[in-house]
Design a protein around this motif. Sequence first.
Motif, PDB file in Angstrom:
ATOM      1  N   PRO A 213       0.724  -1.155   0.002  1.00 45.90           N
ATOM      2  CA  PRO A 213      -0.008  -0.149  -0.304  1.00 45.90           C
ATOM      3  C   PRO A 213       0.849   1.417  -0.092  1.00 45.90           C
ATOM      4  CG  PRO A 213      -0.848  -1.639   1.444  1.00 45.90           C
ATOM      5  CD  PRO A 213       0.369  -2.053   1.003  1.00 45.90           C
ATOM      6  N   THR A 214       0.512   2.254  -1.082  1.00 50.57           N
ATOM      7  CA  THR A 214       1.030   3.463  -0.868  1.00 50.57           C
ATOM      8  C   THR A 214       0.108   4.520  -1.472  1.00 50.57           C
ATOM      9  OG1 THR A 214       1.798   3.246  -3.219  1.00 50.57           O
ATOM     10  CG2 THR A 214       3.422   2.749  -1.676  1.00 50.57           C
ATOM     11  N   PRO A 215       0.104   5.877  -1.195  1.00 45.79           N
ATOM     12  CA  PRO A 215      -0.813   6.814  -1.277  1.00 45.79           C
ATOM     13  C   PRO A 215      -1.400   6.551  -2.854  1.00 45.79           C
ATOM     14  CG  PRO A 215       0.584   7.765   0.094  1.00 45.79           C
ATOM     15  CD  PRO A 215       1.244   6.445  -0.330  1.00 45.79           C
ATOM     16  N   GLY A 216      -2.791   6.622  -3.253  1.00 49.25           N
ATOM     17  CA  GLY A 216      -3.001   6.406  -4.530  1.00 49.25           C
ATOM     18  C   GLY A 216      -2.795   5.199  -5.193  1.00 49.25           C
ATOM     19  N   ALA A 217      -2.644   4.129  -4.519  1.00 48.97           N
ATOM     20  CA  ALA A 217      -2.163   2.709  -5.081  1.00 48.97           C
ATOM     21  C   ALA A 217      -3.617   2.129  -5.396  1.00 48.97           C
ATOM     22  CB  ALA A 217      -1.371   1.889  -3.967  1.00 48.97           C
ATOM     23  N   THR A 218      -3.498   1.365  -6.349  1.00 53.08           N
ATOM     24  CA  THR A 218      -4.796   0.615  -6.711  1.00 53.08           C
ATOM     25  C   THR A 218      -5.132  -0.694  -5.697  1.00 53.08           C
ATOM     26  OG1 THR A 218      -3.470  -1.037  -8.085  1.00 53.08           O
ATOM     27  CG2 THR A 218      -4.413   0.725  -9.151  1.00 53.08           C
TER      28      THR A 218
ATOM     29  N   TRP B 150      -4.560 -19.296 -11.787  1.00 52.49           N
ATOM     30  CA  TRP B 150      -4.860 -17.820 -11.990  1.00 52.49           C
ATOM     31  C   TRP B 150      -3.620 -16.951 -12.656  1.00 52.49           C
ATOM     32  CZ3 TRP B 150      -9.553 -16.061 -11.361  1.00 52.49           C
ATOM     33  CH2 TRP B 150     -10.445 -16.565 -10.514  1.00 52.49           C
ATOM     34  N   ALA B 151      -2.686 -17.894 -13.062  1.00 55.50           N
ATOM     35  CA  ALA B 151      -1.421 -17.079 -13.660  1.00 55.50           C
ATOM     36  C   ALA B 151      -1.589 -16.137 -14.559  1.00 55.50           C
ATOM     37  CB  ALA B 151      -0.409 -18.429 -13.961  1.00 55.50           C
ATOM     38  N   ALA B 152      -2.216 -16.529 -15.673  1.00 60.55           N
ATOM     39  CA  ALA B 152      -2.518 -15.467 -16.636  1.00 60.55           C
ATOM     40  C   ALA B 152      -3.118 -14.134 -16.396  1.00 60.55           C
ATOM     41  CB  ALA B 152      -3.406 -16.189 -18.043  1.00 60.55           C
ATOM     42  N   LEU B 153      -4.266 -14.360 -15.678  1.00 61.48           N
ATOM     43  CA  LEU B 153      -5.059 -13.219 -15.204  1.00 61.48           C
ATOM     44  C   LEU B 153      -4.157 -12.480 -14.325  1.00 61.48           C
ATOM     45  CD1 LEU B 153      -7.624 -11.657 -15.016  1.00 61.48           C
ATOM     46  CD2 LEU B 153      -8.439 -12.943 -13.445  1.00 61.48           C
ATOM     47  N   ARG B 154      -3.301 -13.014 -13.050  1.00 59.80           N
ATOM     48  CA  ARG B 154      -2.486 -12.597 -12.393  1.00 59.80           C
ATOM     49  C   ARG B 154      -1.684 -11.576 -12.890  1.00 59.80           C
ATOM     50  NH1 ARG B 154       0.211 -16.873 -10.393  1.00 59.80           N
ATOM     51  NH2 ARG B 154      -0.945 -17.089  -8.411  1.00 59.80           N
ATOM     52  N   GLN B 155      -0.830 -12.131 -13.997  1.00 61.62           N
ATOM     53  CA  GLN B 155       0.087 -11.272 -14.524  1.00 61.62           C
ATOM     54  C   GLN B 155      -0.396  -9.699 -15.176  1.00 61.62           C
ATOM     55  OE1 GLN B 155       3.273 -11.443 -14.312  1.00 61.62           O
ATOM     56  NE2 GLN B 155       2.881 -13.404 -12.980  1.00 61.62           N
ATOM     57  N   LEU B 156      -1.833 -10.151 -15.839  1.00 58.52           N
ATOM     58  CA  LEU B 156      -2.252  -8.899 -16.152  1.00 58.52           C
ATOM     59  C   LEU B 156      -2.728  -7.890 -15.046  1.00 58.52           C
ATOM     60  CD1 LEU B 156      -4.716 -10.767 -18.833  1.00 58.52           C
ATOM     61  CD2 LEU B 156      -2.616  -9.430 -19.437  1.00 58.52           C
ATOM     62  N   LEU B 157      -3.239  -8.495 -14.324  1.00 55.41           N
ATOM     63  CA  LEU B 157      -3.728  -7.411 -13.014  1.00 55.41           C
ATOM     64  C   LEU B 157      -2.279  -6.874 -12.312  1.00 55.41           C
ATOM     65  CD1 LEU B 157      -6.365  -9.883 -11.015  1.00 55.41           C
ATOM     66  CD2 LEU B 157      -6.775  -7.696 -12.739  1.00 55.41           C
ATOM     67  N   LEU B 158      -1.335  -7.530 -12.118  1.00 55.00           N
ATOM     68  CA  LEU B 158      -0.204  -7.147 -11.742  1.00 55.00           C
ATOM     69  C   LEU B 158       0.378  -5.899 -12.502  1.00 55.00           C
ATOM     70  CD1 LEU B 158       1.955 -10.286 -10.435  1.00 55.00           C
ATOM     71  CD2 LEU B 158       1.006  -8.579  -9.089  1.00 55.00           C
ATOM     72  N   ALA B 159       0.253  -6.224 -13.887  1.00 50.34           N
ATOM     73  CA  ALA B 159       0.564  -5.104 -14.912  1.00 50.34           C
ATOM     74  C   ALA B 159      -0.019  -3.838 -14.608  1.00 50.34           C
ATOM     75  CB  ALA B 159       0.532  -5.486 -16.341  1.00 50.34           C
ATOM     76  N   ASP B 160      -1.212  -4.068 -14.081  1.00 51.31           N
ATOM     77  CA  ASP B 160      -2.177  -2.540 -13.782  1.00 51.31           C
ATOM     78  C   ASP B 160      -1.706  -1.995 -12.652  1.00 51.31           C
ATOM     79  OD1 ASP B 160      -3.752  -3.011 -16.127  1.00 51.31           O
ATOM     80  OD2 ASP B 160      -5.302  -4.078 -15.239  1.00 51.31           O
ATOM     81  N   GLY B 161      -0.727  -2.742 -11.816  1.00 46.59           N
ATOM     82  CA  GLY B 161      -0.368  -2.131 -10.477  1.00 46.59           C
ATOM     83  C   GLY B 161      -0.980  -2.627  -9.283  1.00 46.59           C
TER      84      GLY B 161
ATOM     85  N   ALA C  65     -12.446  -2.450 -16.562  1.00 49.73           N
ATOM     86  CA  ALA C  65     -13.616  -1.676 -16.580  1.00 49.73           C
ATOM     87  C   ALA C  65     -14.452  -1.359 -15.365  1.00 49.73           C
ATOM     88  CB  ALA C  65     -14.257  -1.747 -17.754  1.00 49.73           C
ATOM     89  N   PHE C  66     -14.642  -2.387 -14.765  1.00 50.08           N
ATOM     90  CA  PHE C  66     -15.472  -2.368 -13.540  1.00 50.08           C
ATOM     91  C   PHE C  66     -14.989  -1.559 -12.496  1.00 50.08           C
ATOM     92  CE2 PHE C  66     -16.285  -4.564  -9.440  1.00 50.08           C
ATOM     93  CZ  PHE C  66     -17.634  -4.155  -9.418  1.00 50.08           C
ATOM     94  N   LEU C  67     -13.471  -1.958 -12.153  1.00 51.44           N
ATOM     95  CA  LEU C  67     -12.978  -1.298 -10.971  1.00 51.44           C
ATOM     96  C   LEU C  67     -12.526   0.206 -11.431  1.00 51.44           C
ATOM     97  CD1 LEU C  67     -10.090  -4.126 -10.220  1.00 51.44           C
ATOM     98  CD2 LEU C  67     -12.349  -3.582  -9.101  1.00 51.44           C
ATOM     99  N   ASN C  68     -12.384   0.370 -12.640  1.00 49.08           N
ATOM    100  CA  ASN C  68     -11.967   1.772 -13.052  1.00 49.08           C
ATOM    101  C   ASN C  68     -13.592   2.670 -12.888  1.00 49.08           C
ATOM    102  OD1 ASN C  68      -9.507   1.663 -13.538  1.00 49.08           O
ATOM    103  ND2 ASN C  68      -9.746   1.157 -15.774  1.00 49.08           N
ATOM    104  N   ALA C  69     -14.707   2.111 -13.383  1.00 49.66           N
ATOM    105  CA  ALA C  69     -16.029   2.798 -13.018  1.00 49.66           C
ATOM    106  C   ALA C  69     -16.163   3.018 -11.721  1.00 49.66           C
ATOM    107  CB  ALA C  69     -16.866   1.816 -13.849  1.00 49.66           C
ATOM    108  N   SER C  70     -16.065   2.082 -11.071  1.00 48.61           N
ATOM    109  CA  SER C  70     -16.175   2.290  -9.507  1.00 48.61           C
ATOM    110  C   SER C  70     -15.476   3.290  -8.977  1.00 48.61           C
ATOM    111  CB  SER C  70     -16.007   0.841  -8.766  1.00 48.61           C
ATOM    112  OG  SER C  70     -16.830  -0.305  -9.340  1.00 48.61           O
TER     113      SER C  70
END
Length: 279
Positions: A24-29, A45-56, A264-269
């Motif tokens: 956790p840092t200020p402004g972190a996802t 979850w390996a494939a999805l995990r890597q994509l989520l990690l790339a999003d920060g 998209a869901f998390l960004n919309a929220s």
Amino acid sequence: MTTPDSLTTPDGTRIAYRDDGPRPTPGATSPILLLHGLAGHMDEWAALRQLLLADGHRVVSYDARGHGTSTRRPADMSRSAAVADAEALLTHLGAGPVTLLGQSLGGLTALQLAARRPDLVSHLILIEAGPACRNPALPEQIETWLNTWPATGFPTREDAKSFLGHEAWAAGLTQGEEGHWHPRFDPRKMIEAIRELATNDYWPDWSHITCPTLLIRGERGTTPPEEATEMRTRRPETRVEVIPDAGHDVHLDQPGRVHRVVRAFLNASKCADRAGSGG
């Protein structure tokens, strides 16, 4: 891949987990906790995990009790124990509130945790999971399915992939001394894990959830459209997405599409939260 970390629950069950990405840092996802389904394992979850990690995102995944590298034969395989394990892991890591992202039985664990510990959950994402679980025939159906697995194991990983349908399922096996590949779970414990679903629905839990929620269905999945409709009737703010060319294992069939829908869901929220706060 690195060796998983682990924690021991109050009943002595070892829970293996991975904790990847930024702290956790200020402004972190927001952190994301991934919960696999029956007979699965955290590395599916390996494939999805890597994509989520790339999003920060900080991404946490774990082997449910009785699965993978967690305790193989815990005494308690109840729904309450499954939910308590997820709660204990988040408390242990100091990771809440998080986005819960669960598939199938892992989605039910996520749903129940969101209802019972809203302070630990910021968003709920269900993949092929919902509260309408009651199916008296389910234990027998699962037992019949598990009995189709070769008793002497799969001669090769390719044989396992062909039989199970996904490389991720084959990756969850372990190689015996004779060279064959075997499940890392006890089939009897898998039956115990879903026994309560023969008689129980979880609509009261669904009605108690307050966080933003996304339901992801596979076009060829097993979650009935009628269940999704009822979920939206009871909680109209629920978002529902159907992923084309995907079955029950949507995260394995179409990880890229799942990632886009989740992002998209998390960004919309996030945008809604900023608008609501006047930011």
